[in-house]
Design a protein around this motif. Structure first.
Motif, PDB file in Angstrom:
ATOM      1  N   PRO A   1       4.738  26.645  46.551  1.00  0.00           N
ATOM      2  CA  PRO A   1       3.674  26.059  45.726  1.00  0.00           C
ATOM      3  C   PRO A   1       2.989  24.893  46.428  1.00  0.00           C
ATOM      4  N   THR A   2       1.734  24.695  46.106  1.00  0.00           N
ATOM      5  CA  THR A   2       0.974  23.582  46.664  1.00  0.00           C
ATOM      6  C   THR A   2       0.753  22.524  45.600  1.00  0.00           C
ATOM      7  N   SER A   3       0.412  21.326  46.050  1.00  0.00           N
ATOM      8  CA  SER A   3       0.276  20.198  45.128  1.00  0.00           C
ATOM      9  C   SER A   3      -0.999  20.318  44.305  1.00  0.00           C
ATOM     10  N   LEU A   4      -0.911  19.943  43.038  1.00  0.00           N
ATOM     11  CA  LEU A   4      -2.094  19.734  42.236  1.00  0.00           C
ATOM     12  C   LEU A   4      -2.790  18.464  42.704  1.00  0.00           C
ATOM     13  N   SER A   5      -4.020  18.278  42.284  1.00  0.00           N
ATOM     14  CA  SER A   5      -4.721  17.041  42.602  1.00  0.00           C
ATOM     15  C   SER A   5      -4.223  15.919  41.704  1.00  0.00           C
ATOM     16  N   ASN A   6      -4.420  14.697  42.162  1.00  0.00           N
ATOM     17  CA  ASN A   6      -3.921  13.542  41.428  1.00  0.00           C
ATOM     18  C   ASN A   6      -4.495  13.502  40.010  1.00  0.00           C
ATOM     19  N   GLY A   7      -3.619  13.298  39.021  1.00  0.00           N
ATOM     20  CA  GLY A   7      -4.026  13.211  37.629  1.00  0.00           C
ATOM     21  C   GLY A   7      -4.106  14.532  36.897  1.00  0.00           C
ATOM     22  N   GLN A   8      -3.698  15.644  37.537  1.00  0.00           N
ATOM     23  CA  GLN A   8      -3.750  16.962  36.904  1.00  0.00           C
ATOM     24  C   GLN A   8      -2.350  17.374  36.444  1.00  0.00           C
ATOM     25  N   TYR A   9      -2.295  17.958  35.224  1.00  0.00           N
ATOM     26  CA  TYR A   9      -1.030  18.406  34.647  1.00  0.00           C
ATOM     27  C   TYR A   9      -1.242  19.715  33.902  1.00  0.00           C
ATOM     28  N   LEU A  10      -0.202  20.516  33.834  1.00  0.00           N
ATOM     29  CA  LEU A  10      -0.131  21.651  32.914  1.00  0.00           C
ATOM     30  C   LEU A  10       1.278  21.649  32.327  1.00  0.00           C
ATOM     31  N   ILE A  11       1.362  21.429  31.019  1.00  0.00           N
ATOM     32  CA  ILE A  11       2.649  21.315  30.339  1.00  0.00           C
ATOM     33  C   ILE A  11       2.726  22.396  29.259  1.00  0.00           C
ATOM     34  N   TRP A  12       3.926  22.899  29.012  1.00  0.00           N
ATOM     35  CA  TRP A  12       4.094  23.972  28.033  1.00  0.00           C
ATOM     36  C   TRP A  12       5.398  23.807  27.264  1.00  0.00           C
ATOM     37  N   GLY A  13       5.426  24.386  26.065  1.00  0.00           N
ATOM     38  CA  GLY A  13       6.624  24.473  25.245  1.00  0.00           C
ATOM     39  C   GLY A  13       6.433  25.635  24.279  1.00  0.00           C
TER      40      GLY A  13
ATOM     41  N   GLY B   1      -7.132  17.485  33.143  1.00  0.00           N
ATOM     42  CA  GLY B   1      -7.912  17.639  34.356  1.00  0.00           C
ATOM     43  C   GLY B   1      -8.395  19.061  34.511  1.00  0.00           C
ATOM     44  N   ASN B   2      -8.956  19.371  35.662  1.00  0.00           N
ATOM     45  CA  ASN B   2      -9.505  20.711  35.930  1.00  0.00           C
ATOM     46  C   ASN B   2      -8.960  21.259  37.239  1.00  0.00           C
ATOM     47  N   PRO B   3      -7.703  21.705  37.229  1.00  0.00           N
ATOM     48  CA  PRO B   3      -7.141  22.266  38.465  1.00  0.00           C
ATOM     49  C   PRO B   3      -7.940  23.471  38.942  1.00  0.00           C
ATOM     50  N   ALA B   4      -8.050  23.622  40.239  1.00  0.00           N
ATOM     51  CA  ALA B   4      -8.745  24.762  40.831  1.00  0.00           C
ATOM     52  C   ALA B   4      -7.739  25.862  41.161  1.00  0.00           C
ATOM     53  N   GLY B   5      -8.240  27.087  41.256  1.00  0.00           N
ATOM     54  CA  GLY B   5      -7.396  28.201  41.658  1.00  0.00           C
ATOM     55  C   GLY B   5      -6.571  28.752  40.516  1.00  0.00           C
ATOM     56  N   ASN B   6      -5.363  29.224  40.840  1.00  0.00           N
ATOM     57  CA  ASN B   6      -4.525  29.931  39.877  1.00  0.00           C
ATOM     58  C   ASN B   6      -3.172  29.247  39.702  1.00  0.00           C
ATOM     59  N   VAL B   7      -2.608  29.420  38.522  1.00  0.00           N
ATOM     60  CA  VAL B   7      -1.214  29.087  38.290  1.00  0.00           C
ATOM     61  C   VAL B   7      -0.436  30.400  38.265  1.00  0.00           C
ATOM     62  N   ILE B   8       0.727  30.416  38.884  1.00  0.00           N
ATOM     63  CA  ILE B   8       1.584  31.602  38.903  1.00  0.00           C
ATOM     64  C   ILE B   8       2.645  31.422  37.817  1.00  0.00           C
ATOM     65  N   ILE B   9       2.689  32.368  36.885  1.00  0.00           N
ATOM     66  CA  ILE B   9       3.631  32.297  35.765  1.00  0.00           C
ATOM     67  C   ILE B   9       4.696  33.374  35.955  1.00  0.00           C
ATOM     68  N   GLU B  10       5.924  32.945  36.084  1.00  0.00           N
ATOM     69  CA  GLU B  10       7.057  33.871  36.199  1.00  0.00           C
ATOM     70  C   GLU B  10       7.692  34.048  34.827  1.00  0.00           C
ATOM     71  N   ILE B  11       7.937  35.310  34.455  1.00  0.00           N
ATOM     72  CA  ILE B  11       8.638  35.641  33.215  1.00  0.00           C
ATOM     73  C   ILE B  11       9.940  36.360  33.577  1.00  0.00           C
ATOM     74  N   ASP B  12      11.037  35.829  33.099  1.00  0.00           N
ATOM     75  CA  ASP B  12      12.332  36.462  33.317  1.00  0.00           C
ATOM     76  C   ASP B  12      12.546  37.505  32.224  1.00  0.00           C
ATOM     77  N   MET B  13      12.206  38.753  32.530  1.00  0.00           N
ATOM     78  CA  MET B  13      12.292  39.824  31.539  1.00  0.00           C
ATOM     79  C   MET B  13      13.725  40.200  31.207  1.00  0.00           C
ATOM     80  N   SER B  14      14.684  39.742  31.995  1.00  0.00           N
ATOM     81  CA  SER B  14      16.073  40.120  31.719  1.00  0.00           C
ATOM     82  C   SER B  14      16.593  39.510  30.432  1.00  0.00           C
ATOM     83  N   ILE B  15      15.928  38.451  29.921  1.00  0.00           N
ATOM     84  CA  ILE B  15      16.396  37.839  28.677  1.00  0.00           C
ATOM     85  C   ILE B  15      15.476  38.165  27.506  1.00  0.00           C
ATOM     86  N   LEU B  16      14.495  39.047  27.727  1.00  0.00           N
ATOM     87  CA  LEU B  16      13.645  39.512  26.629  1.00  0.00           C
ATOM     88  C   LEU B  16      14.144  40.862  26.143  1.00  0.00           C
TER      89      LEU B  16
END
Length: 597
Positions: A331-343, A379-394
């Motif tokens: 993974p590469t660094s986001l720009s300063n002040g950028q976040y993506l949080i989830w729950g 913020g407005n991150p550029a590019g894509n976020v890669i989301i991994e789903i562990d299907m073994s627990i679904l």
């Protein structure tokens, strides 16, 4: 601080002015400006496992303080350095292991006065009656001071606690001083350790002398058992301030630690705790319903040195989601002040059958998993976020980890009503390299498709939606054959149920023949069921068959139902005969005949 600057300037005084100015700028931006949560006033100790550590093999040999005081730290024992690949939320930690038998792994410094403390740590041995986090070496029941700092608790040997005890001071004994994962414990100072990797905070009433961390109490007085009070387990960071820290400031420090180590502030289900950046921006709102296994990626290297491009919750049992910026493996660094949080909302990881269309691109979704995740982007991150789903627990069609992964879709929306054609709807297929069933699958999602402020995502299946067709309602006479349905393809099953008793029947799907029906007409319900193997979802369709007793005239060529009219055809001069009492009990109301010749 002034001595540090004087030494630095003495080394630079003979350099060209431009080089001196450049060096001052580098020192200012990279060394002094950074502080946990952006809280710099009074920062007197900052030990980070990922910075300033030296090792010999796996053993820790040095740990450099990152605070402006640059406090010298002595390593006692042989703690283990655990690299990021095996660490907590892709960050390294220092493992205190009791390498010298009963004790011996601890940190010591020259005596300092501290008032506020923060740790990220996990106590592996909960049976230890007292476990020191910070104290003064050589303390006994009465010496060397009456106001020494917290040590770690005394509970009679059941479960270790964190507290101050027996030193004649109330610095760490009032309600709200001790905090775990961002929340006041509700108990003054004797909350047990959880056995999880926690953020532990102690906000004392006044500064107290400290020279030992994570154990190190001498064996003297009544203690002749070596150092059983030494810490046992991993430690990620140790932070100490010389002055008071407010609850608002503590939230910023704890938010930094929570994002970095994948720890849920407030614990799962909290509705009151927000996450705050070092610039005092709310990056995760307090909310109801989605505060489970909260984690995030983010960057603020300017104010707090945070660079967390890959993250997941370290709660046990683990959530199914891990995210990384740009590239999952590297993974590469986001720009300063950028976040993506989830729950998430803690709904089950099982699915229900559905039939709706998710936009962008238009995709029919036949099943939807119950769990929904909330996202918050800053913020407005550029590019894509890669989301991994562990299907073994679904849960899949036949148990855990059995979904056909090629059919799985990641559903993005700006609300929780998937398939309502809102502007925020998107869905994504797995990227290449996924396993057929179970295992981990990956989705590449443009940040532009994720709502700023608040968005949502879930998982669905794009396999065909089952459709059943049993045809239309039909009516037949006893002894005749009626077509029950038009669908005979594979995947359909057939059944029928009589609403009253049945004398005799012959079934040959999709047809049914009934004879010897007497009395009033009998209604039968015929059901066609369709199953789509990929989802385990079913659809059913019913029709009614009304069977009426037949007029059983022996000469008729076109029998009619009870109460109808029988029509016969004969030759001129012929004689008509009929059975006046039909064998099946039907009544013939009228007979008409046509004679020709």
């Amino acid at each position: 601080m002034m001595n540090r600057f004087k030494c630095y300037f003495d080394k630079l005084k003979n350099l060209p002015l431009l080089l001196v100015l450049l060096s001052i700028n580098i020192l200012s931006n990279n060394s002094i400006a950074q502080s946990p949560g952006g809280i710099s006033t009074g920062l007197a100790l900052w030990l980070k496992a990922g910075t300033g550590t030296t090792t010999s093999g796996v053993n820790l040999t040095g740990w450099t303080d990152q605070s402006p005081t640059a406090t010298a730290v002595t390593i006692n024992g042989s703690q283990d350095y655990v690299a990021a690949a095996s660490g907590y939320n892709f960050n390294p930690y220092i493992n205190f292991t009791l390498s010298a038998g009963n004790g011996g792994d601890f940190l010591s410094i020259a005596s300092q006065n501290y008032r506020s403390f923060f740790w990220t740590a996990k106590l592996n041995d909960l049976t230890r009656s007292s476990t020191h986090m910070a104290t003064y070496n050589g303390v006994t029941l009465s010496l060397p001071c009456g106001g020494c700092p917290l040590h770690g608790g005394q509970n009679g040997g059941v479960v270790a606690e964190y507290m101050e005890s027996g030193y004649g001071s109330g610095n760490f004994q009032s309600a709200g001083v001790w905090r775990k994962n961002g929340s006041a414990t509700g108990i003054a100072y004797n909350t047990p350790h959880s056995g999880n990797y926690d953020i532990v905070t102690a906000l004392g009433g006044s500064a107290v002398p400290t020279n030992v961390f994570m154990g190190g109490q001498n064996s003297n007085g009544i203690w002749f058992d070596g150092r059983p009070r030494d810490w046992v387990g991993p430690v990620g960071e140790i932070i100490a301030y010389s002055g008071a820290i407010t609850a608002v400031q503590a939230n910023q420090v704890e938010s930094y630690l929570a994002i970095k180590y994948g720890i849920t502030l407030g614990g799962n289900g909290s509705t009151t705790l927000a996450y705050t950046s070092p610039s005092a921006t709310t990056i995760w709102n307090s909310n109801t319903g989605y505060h489970y296994d909260v984690a995030g990626i983010g960057n603020d290297v300017t104010l707090e040195g945070l660079d967390q491009p890959k993250s997941h919750s370290i709660n046990a049992p683990a959530d199914a989601v891990t995210m990384a910026n740009s590239n999952f493996a590297v993974p590469t660094s986001l720009s300063n002040g950028q976040y993506l949080i989830w729950g998430h909302n803690n709904n089950p990881l099982s699915y229900t059958c559905q039939n709706f269309t998710q936009s962008s691109p238009s995709t029919v979704i036949s099943a939807l998993w119950g769990r929904t995740w909330r996202t918050q982007k800053t913020g407005n991150p550029a590019g894509n976020v890669i989301i991994e789903i562990d299907m073994s627990i679904l849960q899949g069609p036949t148990g855990l980890g059995t979904a056909t992964n090629a059919d799985v879709r990641l559903l993005i929306d700006n609300n929780t009503t998937f398939g309502d054609a809102s502007a925020g709807e998107h869905n994504y297929s797995p990227t290449a390299g996924y396993s057929v069933t179970g295992g981990k699958i990956y989705f590449s999602v443009p940040y532009a498709d994720i709502q700023s402020g608040q968005g949502f995502f879930s998982l669905g299946l794009a396999s065909p939606v089952p459709v059943a067709n049993a045809g239309s309602n039909i009516g037949i006479c006893s002894g005749n054959t009626g077509a029950l349905g038009t669908s005979t393809t594979a995947g359909f099953t057939y059944s029928w149920t009589a609403t009253t008793g049945l004398d005799f029947s012959t079934i040959s799907n999709p047809n049914i023949t009934l004879t010897n029906v007497t009395g009033a007409p009998i209604t039968y319900t015929y059901t066609v069921t369709t199953t789509v193997t990929a989802t385990g979802c079913t659809a059913t369709d019913n029709v009614d068959i009304i069977v009426t007793p037949r007029d059983n005239a022996s000469f008729t060529t076109t029998p009619t139902c009870n109460g109808g009219t029988a029509t016969v055809t004969g030759t001129a001069g012929g004689t008509f005969t009929f059975t006046s009492a039909p064998a099946d009990g039907a009544t013939i109301n009228a007979i008409t005949g046509t004679v020709s010749g």
